[in-house]
Design an enzyme around this catalytic site. Structure first.
Site, PDB file in Angstrom:
ATOM      1  N   CYS A 130       0.846  -1.196   0.000  1.00 60.67           N
ATOM      2  CA  CYS A 130       0.000   0.000   0.000  1.00 60.67           C
ATOM      3  C   CYS A 130       0.882   1.246   0.000  1.00 60.67           C
ATOM      4  CB  CYS A 130      -0.926   0.019   1.215  1.00 60.67           C
ATOM      5  SG  CYS A 130      -2.015   1.469   1.224  1.00 60.67           S
ATOM      6  N   CYS A 133      -0.233   4.153   2.337  1.00 59.01           N
ATOM      7  CA  CYS A 133       0.077   3.919   3.746  1.00 59.01           C
ATOM      8  C   CYS A 133       1.579   4.023   4.007  1.00 59.01           C
ATOM      9  CB  CYS A 133      -0.451   2.557   4.193  1.00 59.01           C
ATOM     10  SG  CYS A 133      -2.264   2.454   4.240  1.00 59.01           S
TER      11      CYS A 133
END
Length: 176
Positions: A130, A133
């Protein structure tokens, strides 16, 4: 079981992983808690029962009960967040401006220093791929004066633990 047992189960072609597991287990740029927690969250995120068992046997005792719980919480919450935020980042639309409406209370009070929880969340985010993130956790870590070397060390641990799990999964599939 332990890290040595895990290393011994890796096939010869994974010699680099064996060496990296050994050197990263004493990585000096991280505190003992940061290092142990990063191994634990990486094992949990990698989802291989053998890796989880051996990593927990090796590094679980190096964490207080609160830190072990926080590491488990980091793996759990990032398992959810990485899917959601990767979706909002990759899909064209207004999703990234919409409220997530997901409970994430553990991030506010993880039971350990924020820096350690962020480092562990970064490691899980790297395994889960991700980008949004990873960028957010790296930014927070840099804001809290964590060195780029420490950030890199956490991701190196995540990469090697994940590769170890993938190798053992592959070997199990080939043997079946």
């Amino acid at each position: 079981m332990s890290l040595e047992a895990l290393r011994n189960r890796l096939p010869d072609y994974a010699k680099d992983q064996k060496l990296n597991l050994g050197s990263l287990s004493t990585e000096p740029v991280l505190t003992e808690q940061q290092r142990a927690g990063t191994f634990v969250v990486s094992a949990l995120a990698s989802r291989n029962p053998e890796v989880i068992r051996d990593i927990l046997a090796e590094f679980g005792p190096k964490l207080s009960p609160e830190a072990l719980n926080a590491a488990k919480a980091a793996a759990s919450i990032m398992g959810m967040n990485n899917i959601y935020y990767r979706f909002t980042h990759l899909v064209v639309g207004d999703y990234n401006t919409m409220p997530a409406k997901l409970r994430m209370n553990v991030m506010a009070k993880p039971g350990v220093e924020k820096v350690d929880f962020e480092l562990w969340s970064l490691a899980v985010s790297a395994i889960n791929g991700c980008g949004m993130c990873m960028e957010a956790h790296e930014k927070t870590l840099l804001t809290h004066s964590v060195s780029k070397e420490a950030i890199q060390a956490a991701v190196r641990i995540a990469a090697v633990v994940h590769a170890t799990a993938a190798t053992l999964d592959g070997e199990a599939a080939l043997a079946a």
